[in-house]
Design an enzyme around this catalytic site. Sequence first.
Site, PDB file in Angstrom:
ATOM      1  N   PRO A   1       0.790  -1.226   0.000  1.00  0.00           N
ATOM      2  CA  PRO A   1       0.000   0.000   0.000  1.00  0.00           C
ATOM      3  C   PRO A   1       0.824   1.279   0.000  1.00  0.00           C
ATOM      4  CG  PRO A   1      -0.105  -1.078   2.141  1.00  0.00           C
ATOM      5  CD  PRO A   1       0.541  -2.049   1.190  1.00  0.00           C
ATOM      6  N   ASN A   2       0.347   2.204  -0.798  1.00  0.00           N
ATOM      7  CA  ASN A   2       0.868   3.575  -0.908  1.00  0.00           C
ATOM      8  C   ASN A   2       2.194   3.678  -1.660  1.00  0.00           C
ATOM      9  OD1 ASN A   2      -1.319   4.744   0.657  1.00  0.00           O
ATOM     10  ND2 ASN A   2      -0.394   3.733   2.419  1.00  0.00           N
TER      11      ASN A   2
ATOM     12  N   ARG B   1       5.137  10.962  -2.462  1.00  0.00           N
ATOM     13  CA  ARG B   1       4.744  10.630  -1.092  1.00  0.00           C
ATOM     14  C   ARG B   1       5.900  10.911  -0.130  1.00  0.00           C
ATOM     15  NH1 ARG B   1       4.565   4.518   1.394  1.00  0.00           N
ATOM     16  NH2 ARG B   1       3.771   5.138   3.430  1.00  0.00           N
TER      17      ARG B   1
ATOM     18  N   TYR C   1      10.961   9.020   1.834  1.00  0.00           N
ATOM     19  CA  TYR C   1      11.084   7.960   0.831  1.00  0.00           C
ATOM     20  C   TYR C   1      11.844   8.371  -0.434  1.00  0.00           C
ATOM     21  CZ  TYR C   1       7.627   5.802   3.847  1.00  0.00           C
ATOM     22  OH  TYR C   1       6.994   5.264   4.936  1.00  0.00           O
TER      23      TYR C   1
ATOM     24  N   ASN D   1       8.053  -5.516  -0.363  1.00  0.00           N
ATOM     25  CA  ASN D   1       7.881  -4.325   0.464  1.00  0.00           C
ATOM     26  C   ASN D   1       6.387  -4.261   0.774  1.00  0.00           C
ATOM     27  OD1 ASN D   1       7.666  -1.896   1.739  1.00  0.00           O
ATOM     28  ND2 ASN D   1       8.885  -0.747   0.248  1.00  0.00           N
TER      29      ASN D   1
ATOM     30  N   ALA E   1       2.826  -0.610   5.095  1.00  0.00           N
ATOM     31  CA  ALA E   1       2.305  -0.627   6.461  1.00  0.00           C
ATOM     32  C   ALA E   1       1.752  -1.993   6.881  1.00  0.00           C
ATOM     33  CB  ALA E   1       1.227   0.444   6.614  1.00  0.00           C
TER      34      ALA E   1
ATOM     35  N   GLU F   1      12.475  -9.391   2.812  1.00  0.00           N
ATOM     36  CA  GLU F   1      11.694  -8.229   3.255  1.00  0.00           C
ATOM     37  C   GLU F   1      12.487  -6.961   2.953  1.00  0.00           C
ATOM     38  OE1 GLU F   1      10.814  -8.228   7.437  1.00  0.00           O
ATOM     39  OE2 GLU F   1       9.948  -6.215   7.352  1.00  0.00           O
TER      40      GLU F   1
ATOM     41  N   HIS G   1      12.467  -2.537   2.843  1.00  0.00           N
ATOM     42  CA  HIS G   1      11.883  -1.221   3.126  1.00  0.00           C
ATOM     43  C   HIS G   1      12.838  -0.149   2.648  1.00  0.00           C
ATOM     44  CE1 HIS G   1       8.845  -3.154   5.556  1.00  0.00           C
ATOM     45  NE2 HIS G   1       9.819  -3.870   6.079  1.00  0.00           N
TER      46      HIS G   1
ATOM     47  N   ARG H   1      12.577   4.649  13.060  1.00  0.00           N
ATOM     48  CA  ARG H   1      11.358   5.463  12.966  1.00  0.00           C
ATOM     49  C   ARG H   1      10.447   5.164  14.171  1.00  0.00           C
ATOM     50  NH1 ARG H   1       8.875   5.005   7.163  1.00  0.00           N
ATOM     51  NH2 ARG H   1       7.701   6.802   7.976  1.00  0.00           N
TER      52      ARG H   1
HETATM   53  C1  DQA Z   1       7.945   1.197   4.169  1.00  0.00           C
HETATM   54  C2  DQA Z   1       7.986   1.415   5.678  1.00  0.00           C
HETATM   55  C3  DQA Z   1       6.606   1.208   6.281  1.00  0.00           C
HETATM   56  O1  DQA Z   1       6.658   1.447   7.685  1.00  0.00           O
HETATM   57  C4  DQA Z   1       5.617   2.179   5.669  1.00  0.00           C
HETATM   58  O2  DQA Z   1       4.327   1.962   6.186  1.00  0.00           O
HETATM   59  C5  DQA Z   1       5.620   2.135   4.196  1.00  0.00           C
HETATM   60  C6  DQA Z   1       6.891   2.057   3.498  1.00  0.00           C
HETATM   61  C7  DQA Z   1       9.306   1.525   3.512  1.00  0.00           C
HETATM   62  O3  DQA Z   1       9.514   1.123   2.377  1.00  0.00           O
HETATM   63  O4  DQA Z   1      10.139   2.216   4.108  1.00  0.00           O
HETATM   64  O5  DQA Z   1       4.590   2.226   3.549  1.00  0.00           O
HETATM   65  O6  DQA Z   1       7.669  -0.172   3.901  1.00  0.00           O
END
Ligand code: DQA
Length: 144
Positions: free
Chosen positions: A10-11, A18, A23, A74, A77, A98, A100, A107
Amino acid sequence: MTSILILNGPNLNLLGTRQPEVYGTTTLTDIENLCTAHANKHNIELKFFQSNHEGALIDAIHDARGTHDGIVLNAGAYTHTSVALMDAISSAALPVIELHLSNIHAREEFRHKSFIAPVAVGQICGFGAHGYELAIDALVRHLG
Ligand code: DQA
């Protein structure tokens, strides 16, 4: 030929605009192009999928069985909330890296918990878009 699914949650479709202070300004398309160029060096095949929906991500993990050799995930959230994604990874029995962009451990505390980590081969975080290349390298090496 080794085939890897690059799965984004998501996102992440909004990357580039964003929260660029967190990011960066690289878009998801830029990341996909970076990954494709990197994969060509390894002579491996990549498939990309992004969804804002937990069920669609779970379906993609299920569908990866027999199609792909491993997944770079990735989960956004959902990393911090989704037992269902964790179970999907266990059920698919495919190696998952995994990933990020940000260093989730530096964070907010709620981001320190990952439901993906216990079922992943390992975690790469904090290296921005370059992390995707690192994750591909890690998975290729893991697959031998
Ligand atoms: C994320 C880190 C997550 O905590 C966050 O909710 C994201 C992006 C990252 O790529 O740093 O959506 O996965």
